[in-house]
Design a protein around this motif. Structure first.
Motif, PDB file in Angstrom:
ATOM      1  N   LEU A   1       0.839  -1.197   0.000  1.00  0.00           N
ATOM      2  CA  LEU A   1       0.000   0.000   0.000  1.00  0.00           C
ATOM      3  C   LEU A   1       0.874   1.249   0.000  1.00  0.00           C
ATOM      4  O   LEU A   1       0.592   2.229  -0.686  1.00  0.00           O
ATOM      5  CB  LEU A   1      -0.905  -0.008   1.238  1.00  0.00           C
ATOM      6  CG  LEU A   1      -2.066   0.967   1.198  1.00  0.00           C
ATOM      7  CD1 LEU A   1      -3.058   0.569   0.114  1.00  0.00           C
ATOM      8  CD2 LEU A   1      -2.777   1.027   2.542  1.00  0.00           C
TER       9      LEU A   1
ATOM     10  N   GLU B   1       3.877   1.530  -1.237  1.00  0.00           N
ATOM     11  CA  GLU B   1       4.419   1.683  -2.587  1.00  0.00           C
ATOM     12  C   GLU B   1       3.361   2.282  -3.519  1.00  0.00           C
ATOM     13  O   GLU B   1       3.644   3.160  -4.319  1.00  0.00           O
ATOM     14  CB  GLU B   1       4.857   0.305  -3.109  1.00  0.00           C
ATOM     15  CG  GLU B   1       5.627   0.369  -4.395  1.00  0.00           C
ATOM     16  CD  GLU B   1       6.004  -1.017  -4.896  1.00  0.00           C
ATOM     17  OE1 GLU B   1       7.155  -1.188  -5.278  1.00  0.00           O
ATOM     18  OE2 GLU B   1       5.146  -1.919  -4.896  1.00  0.00           O
ATOM     19  N   LEU B   2       2.143   1.798  -3.337  1.00  0.00           N
ATOM     20  CA  LEU B   2       1.045   2.248  -4.198  1.00  0.00           C
ATOM     21  C   LEU B   2       0.727   3.725  -3.986  1.00  0.00           C
ATOM     22  O   LEU B   2       0.604   4.486  -4.946  1.00  0.00           O
ATOM     23  CB  LEU B   2      -0.184   1.386  -3.896  1.00  0.00           C
ATOM     24  CG  LEU B   2      -1.403   1.462  -4.796  1.00  0.00           C
ATOM     25  CD1 LEU B   2      -2.124   0.134  -4.750  1.00  0.00           C
ATOM     26  CD2 LEU B   2      -2.349   2.556  -4.398  1.00  0.00           C
TER      27      LEU B   2
ATOM     28  N   LEU C   1       1.941   5.799  -7.291  1.00  0.00           N
ATOM     29  CA  LEU C   1       0.871   5.846  -8.274  1.00  0.00           C
ATOM     30  C   LEU C   1       0.247   7.236  -8.478  1.00  0.00           C
ATOM     31  O   LEU C   1       0.072   7.648  -9.627  1.00  0.00           O
ATOM     32  CB  LEU C   1      -0.192   4.805  -7.922  1.00  0.00           C
ATOM     33  CG  LEU C   1      -0.735   4.056  -9.120  1.00  0.00           C
ATOM     34  CD1 LEU C   1       0.379   3.447  -9.950  1.00  0.00           C
ATOM     35  CD2 LEU C   1      -1.713   2.998  -8.697  1.00  0.00           C
TER      36      LEU C   1
END
Lengths: 174, 156
Positions: A42, A44-45, A49
């Motif tokens: 999460l 990283e996301l 993103l």
């Protein structure tokens, strides 16, 4: 109606969060470990993103179609390969972040070949990844892997273009 | 990471300076695409977290170190293709494998399939690229990763 759709989309996730909450309350260790893994992804996301999509949105409104067509379109040749490799190497983040970029590139007239070269280079040869690789596996290993990868990516691009046809377009992911 | 943040903010600022209207349109486009991808991605990541728990790192090391030669390379390729391990875990893991005497070709195949082939993210890839392209790209990448690994093994 709209809420129902959202509920359906997030159904599994809600289930997962309930499971995690339950694990926390009842001190269920496997559940807590799984949540720790999830938090990791999460993180990283939510760090990569939004930035990625922000850039994609700006890219969409500012970069004219003609310039993409000219540089990495069907007629671009070797220079197109060079530009797309350079573009992909300068990026960061997990592979799924490259999909929306591929969509925008495709819509703006990048050739099928170059889109798949982009995906390959993005996955394997982005600079943040390479610096990391040098640290753990050594310069020699990293250089060799880069050297062997590039011609294969070009080949994959060619094969994909041959299989999908020159008019293939990436969709918007809906 | 920091560079990416700074770069993005610079782009955003420049864009706002030149044309507010256009910037807003761009942000909206980006935001819509983000929301679009989010549910599928979160679902997949939650499943991967469970898988990652069920198959701990030690067993991956054991699995990859067990066999050498063609069988070892093939196992490394399959494990790499299925697993979704972020690079900052994967590279240290690969380093451990090397230090334990696992061959270069096995480690190279493992690393390359890991970052090139995304078995678990295929559902998302299909939404963007279609079934044929997604499956084909992953299969071709798998073969390419095997070739890269074997070549590295030959040289090192």
């Amino acid at each position: 109606m709209r809420y129902r759709k959202i509920l359906k989309q997030y159904f599994w996730l809600i289930l997962f969060l309930l499971f995690s909450a339950g694990s926390a309350v009842f001190n269920f260790l496997p559940g807590q470990k799984i949540l720790a893994n999830f938090n990791f992804f999460l993180f990283e996301l939510i760090t990569f993103l939004p930035l990625m999509f922000l850039l994609v949105g700006l890219f969409d409104v500012w970069v004219p179609k003609e310039s993409i067509e000219r540089h990495i379109g069907a007629e671009a040749g070797w220079q197109g390969f060079f530009w797309v490799v350079l573009l992909a190497m300068m990026q960061a983040g997990p592979l799924y972040g490259a999909f929306p970029v591929a969509y925008i590139l495709s819509r703006k007239g990048a050739s099928v070949r170059n889109i798949f070269v982009y995906l390959g280079v993005f996955s394997c040869l982005k600079i943040p990844l390479l610096t990391f690789e040098v640290n753990f596996l050594g310069l020699q290993f990293t250089l060799l892997r880069t050297l062997f990868s590039l011609p294969l990516f070009y080949l994959i691009g060619l094969l994909m273009e041959w299989q999908l046809g020159e008019n293939y377009k990436v969709s918007d992911g809906k | 990471m920091t560079i990416l943040i700074i770069l993005t903010l610079c782009c955003l600022l420049l864009s706002l300076l030149f044309d507010r209207q256009k910037t807003m349109t761009g942000l909206q486009i980006g935001w819509k695409m983000f929301l679009n991808m989010l549910p599928a991605l979160l679902t997949i990541l939650s499943i991967v977290s469970i898988l990652l728990y069920l198959v701990p790192q030690e067993s991956i090391v054991q699995l990859l170190g067990a066999k050498s030669g063609p069988v070892g390379v093939l196992i490394a390729g399959l494990v790499g293709a299925i697993a979704l391990i972020p690079p900052f875990i994967a590279f240290p893991l690969a380093g451990i494998l090397l230090s334990k005497g696992v061959g270069y070709s096995v480690v190279a195949v493992f690393v390359t399939t890991l970052i090139m082939v995304g078995f678990v993210t295929i559902p998302i890839e299909i939404r963007y690229f279609g079934k044929k392209a997604a499956l084909l790209r992953n299969s071709l990448s798998f073969v390419a990763a095997l070739i890269i690994g074997l070549l590295i093994g030959l040289v090192l």
